[in-house]
Scaffold this motif. Sequence first.
Motif, PDB file in Angstrom:
ATOM      1  N   ARG A  99       0.841  -1.196   0.000  1.00 29.04           N
ATOM      2  CA  ARG A  99       0.000   0.000   0.000  1.00 29.04           C
ATOM      3  C   ARG A  99       0.879   1.249   0.000  1.00 29.04           C
ATOM      4  NH1 ARG A  99      -2.328  -0.585   4.654  1.00 29.04           N
ATOM      5  NH2 ARG A  99      -4.204  -1.669   3.989  1.00 29.04           N
ATOM      6  N   ALA A 100       0.522   2.212  -0.814  1.00 30.78           N
ATOM      7  CA  ALA A 100       1.196   3.516  -0.836  1.00 30.78           C
ATOM      8  C   ALA A 100       2.704   3.397  -1.011  1.00 30.78           C
ATOM      9  CB  ALA A 100       0.873   4.282   0.450  1.00 30.78           C
ATOM     10  N   GLY A 101       3.147   2.507  -1.912  1.00 33.48           N
ATOM     11  CA  GLY A 101       4.562   2.369  -2.195  1.00 33.48           C
ATOM     12  C   GLY A 101       5.362   1.673  -1.120  1.00 33.48           C
ATOM     13  N   GLU A 102       4.675   0.998  -0.187  1.00 35.70           N
ATOM     14  CA  GLU A 102       5.351   0.329   0.927  1.00 35.70           C
ATOM     15  C   GLU A 102       4.867  -1.111   1.058  1.00 35.70           C
ATOM     16  OE1 GLU A 102       6.411   1.746   5.353  1.00 35.70           O
ATOM     17  OE2 GLU A 102       4.292   1.267   5.095  1.00 35.70           O
ATOM     18  N   ALA A 103       5.767  -2.003   1.434  1.00 37.25           N
ATOM     19  CA  ALA A 103       5.423  -3.393   1.732  1.00 37.25           C
ATOM     20  C   ALA A 103       5.541  -3.615   3.233  1.00 37.25           C
ATOM     21  CB  ALA A 103       6.350  -4.349   0.991  1.00 37.25           C
ATOM     22  N   VAL A 104       4.540  -4.245   3.830  1.00 38.95           N
ATOM     23  CA  VAL A 104       4.550  -4.580   5.254  1.00 38.95           C
ATOM     24  C   VAL A 104       4.364  -6.090   5.366  1.00 38.95           C
ATOM     25  CG1 VAL A 104       3.492  -4.234   7.501  1.00 38.95           C
ATOM     26  CG2 VAL A 104       3.546  -2.346   5.855  1.00 38.95           C
ATOM     27  N   ILE A 105       5.333  -6.768   5.988  1.00 35.81           N
ATOM     28  CA  ILE A 105       5.296  -8.219   6.141  1.00 35.81           C
ATOM     29  C   ILE A 105       5.085  -8.545   7.609  1.00 35.81           C
ATOM     30  CG2 ILE A 105       6.537 -10.373   5.787  1.00 35.81           C
ATOM     31  CD1 ILE A 105       8.166  -8.939   3.624  1.00 35.81           C
TER      32      ILE A 105
END
Length: 224
Positions: A96-102
Amino acid sequence: MRLTPALLLASAATCAAPAEPPAESSAESSAESSAEPGWILAKIARPAPARTPFVEVRGSKLLKTPLRLTGEYVRPDADTLVRDVRTPYAETTTLRAGEAVIQRAGQSPRRFSLSRVPELAGLQNGFGALLGGDRTALEAHYRLQADGTRQRWTMTMTPRDAAMAAKLQAIVLYGRGAELRCIETRPVGNVEAQRTLLAGAAQDAAKVQDSAALATLCHGAGAQ
């Protein structure tokens, strides 16, 4: 875990695959009609929210047998992609919004900016193009070639960007009518292709364990 450009595109593409393809008119559903990129993109495009199950098979020289992942891809809104792995481990990746959250249970979320990966510069723009069925925008980043009929088709996406092309030979989509059933990622070099079976193909793969049989199931979705 580092998300590759191909995996990110697969995340976008799989959310375009409906569990039940919409009905077509008799003219559109002719098995003899040749498939072409514009027709395929228009059929697999889906507005959010969307979700589909997947079975992903990864080969590696370090593994005696291919790694098999199962889970679900979710697109809750037009700006968010979620990859929810359920077996053999639980992991959720949100783009989302140019970011990856794992995220994994019992661990702090890991975050990184997609802009840190140079070859993703054009790919991020391709997300909306693929999901929106925008052939012109997608062809700014990939060369598209369709084969087969509208009943059973393949579409090969070859990256134009030199940085991406150095790592990725092509991404091949296999489908039946409006259903995207399998994505085959073909890395450069002597590296085994990664296959993600989707929707109906993922259901068919539930009891299939042999890697060769899974490859046949993936390719069979686009066979003549």
